[in-house]
Design a protein around this motif. Structure first.
Motif, short mmCIF file in Angstrom:
data_model
loop_
_atom_site.label_atom_id
_atom_site.label_comp_id
_atom_site.label_asym_id
_atom_site.label_seq_id
_atom_site.Cartn_x
_atom_site.Cartn_y
_atom_site.Cartn_z
N UNK A 262 65.74 -13.34 -32.65
CA UNK A 262 65.48 -14.79 -33.57
C UNK A 262 66.12 -15.57 -32.07
N UNK A 263 66.09 -16.95 -31.76
CA UNK A 263 66.42 -17.32 -30.95
C UNK A 263 67.19 -18.78 -31.45
N UNK A 264 68.56 -19.29 -30.55
CA UNK A 264 68.73 -20.67 -31.28
C UNK A 264 69.46 -20.99 -29.91
N UNK A 265 69.75 -22.47 -30.46
CA UNK A 265 70.32 -23.31 -29.69
C UNK A 265 71.44 -23.43 -29.64
N UNK A 266 72.35 -23.05 -28.51
CA UNK A 266 73.38 -22.81 -28.36
C UNK A 266 74.39 -24.57 -27.91
N UNK A 267 74.79 -25.10 -28.08
CA UNK A 267 75.54 -27.02 -28.32
C UNK A 267 75.61 -26.92 -26.52
N UNK A 268 75.50 -26.25 -25.66
CA UNK A 268 75.05 -26.90 -24.33
C UNK A 268 73.54 -27.56 -24.11
N UNK A 269 72.88 -26.91 -25.26
CA UNK A 269 71.17 -26.60 -25.16
C UNK A 269 70.42 -25.46 -24.52
N UNK A 270 71.41 -24.73 -23.95
CA UNK A 270 70.85 -22.83 -23.52
C UNK A 270 70.60 -22.62 -24.98
N UNK A 271 69.34 -21.49 -24.78
CA UNK A 271 68.38 -21.15 -25.70
C UNK A 271 68.62 -19.57 -25.74
N UNK A 272 69.04 -19.32 -26.39
CA UNK A 272 69.40 -17.20 -26.67
C UNK A 272 69.18 -16.48 -27.57
N UNK A 273 69.24 -15.19 -27.43
CA UNK A 273 68.34 -14.38 -28.58
C UNK A 273 69.32 -13.37 -29.03
N UNK A 274 68.94 -13.17 -30.89
CA UNK A 274 69.82 -11.82 -30.84
C UNK A 274 69.15 -11.29 -31.53
N UNK A 275 69.22 -10.14 -31.81
CA UNK A 275 68.76 -9.48 -32.76
C UNK A 275 68.92 -8.90 -34.65
N UNK A 276 68.21 -8.84 -35.02
CA UNK A 276 68.25 -8.66 -35.87
C UNK A 276 69.02 -7.13 -36.83
N UNK A 277 70.36 -6.72 -37.69
CA UNK A 277 70.56 -5.37 -37.84
C UNK A 277 70.57 -5.70 -39.07
N UNK A 278 70.01 -5.89 -39.98
CA UNK A 278 69.77 -6.28 -41.59
C UNK A 278 69.36 -6.94 -41.75
#
Length: 376
Positions: free
Chosen positions: A42-58
């Motif tokens: 999944x991808x989310x936006x950080x407060x500064x505007x940068x978008x980052x992705x995370x792996x879903x563990x469960x």
């Protein structure tokens, strides 16, 4: 033959806050709730505007609710939550209720005043709440789903982990807090951080900048930049190392330096601490009460300061009675900073801000620091 000591040092790896992990888990759980399918990333936006992705563990879900989890990676920061599973459970709420928050197992509840959240609220701080709301609203717009959901965050083992933090002392019971202002964990390395402070000062001097500012955090940095209209190159990422910055400026001066920070950090500086990290010392509320008393604060405020849960509570009480506690702290902080700087050729001033970036105290030296007075 070279040994480990001769190996080149790699840059310290940054990590993600519990707030970022909870936001990513919320985004995944919401998609599972609406579509019946959970993404692997999944991808989310950080407060500064940068978008980052995370792996879903469960993940697990039904038509009525869904849960997803993300494993916290704190990078090279010695964080007690590193490796913890941050689980976010999302279920449909009543129509028109919006996005509301609950503390699940392992996440604490606020029980005392003086924190960014009132007593009774789950210890999910304001910025992570904003991040989660933004992520769910973004997903709702893309998927055509409801915007009325209940978000419950849990951390398996969080209650035990919280015993290794300041939460019990702050009156946050039942577990950990969901934290973060930037979404990123900056590794705590004294040598690396102080080195970056030195380089920042060197760059500012090379550019001929007459005024620099060292700030304890993101909010105070933005506030002091607005206050003086400073360029980016004039902003020194001082963090907790006020002493390191000031002592370097003693040998490598600029015309003017501002030390900026929140009320609690500047209280520590006023006490005489030059390392403002919690491991070096806490806010001394007895010292603060005495400083306020000596400055003519109302007796009720002095009494509150002695028994307060946090410095924030003292500031809030001072605001309510019209006493400029920030000015008292600014004067004391100036004295400590002036001794550490030890260079009369450098003009030193202090700027104290509240959590919203509002200027609550300022000192430009003994001759320019009026005693605080009650507002009439």
């Amino acid at each position: 033959m070279t040994g480990p000591a001769d190996a080149p040092k790699r840059p310290l790896k940054r990590g993600w806050t519990t707030g970022s992990c909870a936001t990513a888990a919320a985004r995944a759980a919401y998609e599972l709730l609406i579509t019946g399918s959970c993404p692997a990333m999944v991808e989310i936006a950080l407060p500064g505007g940068r978008r980052v992705s995370f792996a879903v563990a469960m993940h697990e879900g039904s038509d009525a609710d869904a849960t997803a989890g993300v494993v916290k990676d704190a990078g090279d920061d010695p964080d007690v939550t590193h490796g913890a599973l941050i689980r976010t459970h999302v279920r449909r709420g009543a129509e028109g209720s919006g996005i509301t928050f609950r503390a699940g197992p392992g996440v604490g509840t606020v029980t005392r005043p003086g924190l960014p959240l009132p007593p009774g609220e789950p210890a999910i701080n304001p910025v992570p709440r904003e991040m989660i709301i933004a992520a769910i609203q973004e997903a709702a717009a893309a998927l055509g789903g409801t915007r009325d959901v209940i978000v419950e965050i849990s951390i398996p083992g969080g209650e035990d982990l919280a015993k290794k933090t300041l939460n019990p002392r702050l009156g946050i019971v039942g577990g950990l807090s969901i934290l973060g202002t930037t979404g990123i964990v900056v590794p705590f390395s004294c040598a690396a951080w102080i080195h970056s402070i030195y380089r920042g000062i060197d760059v500012a001097r090379a550019a001929g900048l007459p005024h620099i500012a060292g700030a304890t955090g993101n909010t105070s940095e933005k506030a002091v930049q607005r206050l003086y209209g400073l360029p980016e190159a004039a902003l020194i990422d001082m963090g907790d190392f006020a002493g390191g910055m000031l002592k370097y400026l003693r040998r490598h001066p600029v015309a003017r330096v501002t030390v900026a920070g929140g009320f609690a950090k500047m209280t520590k500086l006023g006490q005489g601490l030059l390392d403002l990290h919690s491991r070096a010392g806490e806010v001394d509320l007895d010292w603060l009460a005495k400083a306020l008393q000596d400055a003519g604060a109302p007796d009720a405020l002095v009494t509150t300061a002695r028994s307060a849960n946090t410095a924030l509570q003292v500031l809030q009480e001072a605001d309510s009675c019209g006493f400029a506690a920030g000015e008292v702290v600014a004067r004391a902080a100036w004295q400590t900073a002036h001794r550490a700087l030890g260079n009369e050729a450098v003009t030193l001033d202090i700027a104290v801000f509240d959590r919203d970036g509002r200027l609550v105290g300022q000192c430009q030296g003994p001759a320019h620091s009026p005693l605080p007075r009650k507002r009439r």
